[in-house]
Design an enzyme around this catalytic site. Structure first.
Site, PDB file in Angstrom:
ATOM      1  N   LYS A   1      36.848  27.754  39.042  1.00 39.53           N
ATOM      2  CA  LYS A   1      35.594  26.676  38.677  1.00 39.53           C
ATOM      3  C   LYS A   1      35.928  25.858  39.269  1.00 39.53           C
ATOM      4  O   LYS A   1      35.016  25.445  39.762  1.00 39.53           O
ATOM      5  CB  LYS A   1      36.168  26.672  37.418  1.00 39.53           C
ATOM      6  CG  LYS A   1      36.110  27.302  35.522  1.00 39.53           C
ATOM      7  CD  LYS A   1      35.612  27.424  34.655  1.00 39.53           C
ATOM      8  CE  LYS A   1      35.782  28.087  33.902  1.00 39.53           C
ATOM      9  NZ  LYS A   1      36.112  28.503  32.274  1.00 39.53           N
TER      10      LYS A   1
ATOM     11  N   ASP B   1      31.018  22.946  27.250  1.00 40.59           N
ATOM     12  CA  ASP B   1      31.477  24.347  26.294  1.00 40.59           C
ATOM     13  C   ASP B   1      29.849  24.520  25.529  1.00 40.59           C
ATOM     14  O   ASP B   1      29.964  25.771  25.003  1.00 40.59           O
ATOM     15  CB  ASP B   1      32.554  25.055  26.259  1.00 40.59           C
ATOM     16  CG  ASP B   1      33.320  25.482  26.918  1.00 40.59           C
ATOM     17  OD1 ASP B   1      32.584  26.601  27.870  1.00 40.59           O
ATOM     18  OD2 ASP B   1      34.570  25.399  26.693  1.00 40.59           O
TER      19      ASP B   1
ATOM     20  N   GLN C   1      39.942  25.938  27.988  1.00 38.02           N
ATOM     21  CA  GLN C   1      40.277  27.349  28.405  1.00 38.02           C
ATOM     22  C   GLN C   1      40.541  27.637  26.829  1.00 38.02           C
ATOM     23  O   GLN C   1      41.814  28.085  26.605  1.00 38.02           O
ATOM     24  CB  GLN C   1      41.012  27.708  29.754  1.00 38.02           C
ATOM     25  CG  GLN C   1      41.161  29.100  30.346  1.00 38.02           C
ATOM     26  CD  GLN C   1      39.385  29.410  30.323  1.00 38.02           C
ATOM     27  OE1 GLN C   1      38.494  28.774  31.107  1.00 38.02           O
ATOM     28  NE2 GLN C   1      38.955  30.538  30.493  1.00 38.02           N
TER      29      GLN C   1
HETATM   30  N1  GUN Z   1      37.311  31.902  27.322  1.00 32.44           N
HETATM   31  C1  GUN Z   1      36.368  32.937  27.318  1.00 32.44           C
HETATM   32  N2  GUN Z   1      35.449  32.142  27.582  1.00 32.44           N
HETATM   33  C2  GUN Z   1      35.363  30.507  27.770  1.00 32.44           C
HETATM   34  C3  GUN Z   1      34.655  29.848  27.507  1.00 32.44           C
HETATM   35  O1  GUN Z   1      32.814  30.647  28.148  1.00 32.44           O
HETATM   36  N3  GUN Z   1      34.320  28.647  28.076  1.00 32.44           N
HETATM   37  C4  GUN Z   1      35.873  28.489  27.839  1.00 32.44           C
HETATM   38  N4  GUN Z   1      36.776  27.417  27.614  1.00 32.44           N
HETATM   39  N5  GUN Z   1      37.585  29.264  28.029  1.00 32.44           N
HETATM   40  C5  GUN Z   1      36.699  30.292  27.833  1.00 32.44           C
END
Ligand code: GUN
Length: 300
Positions: A55, A122, A99
């Site tokens: 990311k 998100d 996350q």
């Molecule tokens: N863990 C797995 N998928 C995601 C996501 O789309 N966003 C976040 N923040 N954590 C995750």
């Protein structure tokens, strides 16, 4: 019988990231603003560490400033909430991502509620869930994985109006927001899950199947209507009988390929779209923070 065409999410995501880079350059030239994305990683989960590194790298390449915050697995709610309050107040941060999964002692709901909804890239804050459910897309932040699936579906099929769609899985991260997006695109939506009695029968009627349940090879060829479009959200690490390991989706790709009209591969389908949509959401948040109309990411 012809084989399903492969929906190349990796290539689509690359094009989307290139457009994001152009928009960040425009924004910077016009206002001096550089979109900022804060990524909060708690603990040492190896898969999460890989995601977070990717990311940050892709953010920087698209002209987005990435701020990484790594906290130990033993962190308290209080400490994490204090960091989020700091990021909420920081004008150089336009997007905040915490996350998941979080360690057990932390209340994920409490943490997600603490993120400023306008920075919630998100789309997990209840305010954004509400905006999405009521069709207020101009206000909402839409969760990245379902948004990526929708972009691929519309790119492949054009209008989804009147199509029958089955979503397998009802998670807050994928299944539920996916169903909302499909509903808004005027599809007829069925959500099936672990307690559904006849999943295969529901799937057989579907023009679109989105599999997001997290079980390797769960969706079989005889569940799929010939010509249907199949989106595979699964990322499952498996160890094969010969001891080698690999990543497979929720769809039994080997057999479904012979029946579906089009399908996403794993890897190289939905996965790259998730990160590209996270970057798109960050730029959307930066435009909105300045009172500007954000780009329409569906248009080329
Ligand atoms: N863990 C797995 N998928 C995601 C996501 O789309 N966003 C976040 N923040 N954590 C995750």
């Amino acid at each position: 019988m012809t084989e399903a065409s492969i929906i190349d999410g990796k290539a689509y995501a690359e094009r989307l990231r290139a457009r994001i880079a152009l928009k960040t350059a425009d924004l910077r030239a016009a206002t001096g603003i550089v979109p900022g994305l804060a990524v909060v990683l708690v603990g040492e989960d190896p898969a999460s560490q890989v995601y977070v590194r990717t990311k940050s790298r892709q953010a920087e390449a698209a002209g987005i400033r990435a701020f990484d915050h790594k906290l130990p697995a033993s962190v308290t709610d209080e400490h994490l909430l204090a960091l989020i309050a700091t990021l909420n107040a920081d004008p150089t941060v336009h997007g905040i991502l915490v996350q998941l999964p979080l360690p057990r002692q932390i209340s994920a709901d409490k943490v997600l509620r603490a993120v400023d909804p306008t920075k919630d890239v998100d789309g997990f804050h209840p305010t954004n869930v509400g905006y999405l459910a009521t069709g207020q897309r101009d206000m909402a932040m839409v969760p990245c994985t379902p948004l990526g699936c929708l972009l691929l579906l519309e790119d492949r099929l054009g209008s989804l109006s009147g199509l029958d769609a089955v979503v397998i899985g009802r998670s807050n991260i994928v299944g539920k927001p996916m169903a909302q997006l499909l509903l808004q695109a005027d599809a007829t939506v069925t959500v099936v899950h672990s307690r559904t009695r006849a999943i295969a029968e529901h799937c057989r009627r579907a023009d679109i199947v989105v599999a997001a349940l997290g079980r390797p090879g769960f969706v079989k060829a005889d569940w799929i209507k010939p010509g249907a479009t199949v989106i595979d959200v699964g990322i499952n690490r498996i160890v094969r009988a010969d001891g080698t390991s690999g990543i497979v989706g929720d769809v039994d790709a080997g057999s479904v390929r012979a029946v579906a009209g089009a399908m996403t591969p794993v890897p190289g389908g939905v996965g790259p779209m998730t990160i590209a949509c996270l970057l798109a959401n960050t730029v959307t948040a930066a435009f909105r923070a300045r009172g500007l109309e954000p780009p329409d990411w569906r248009k080329d």
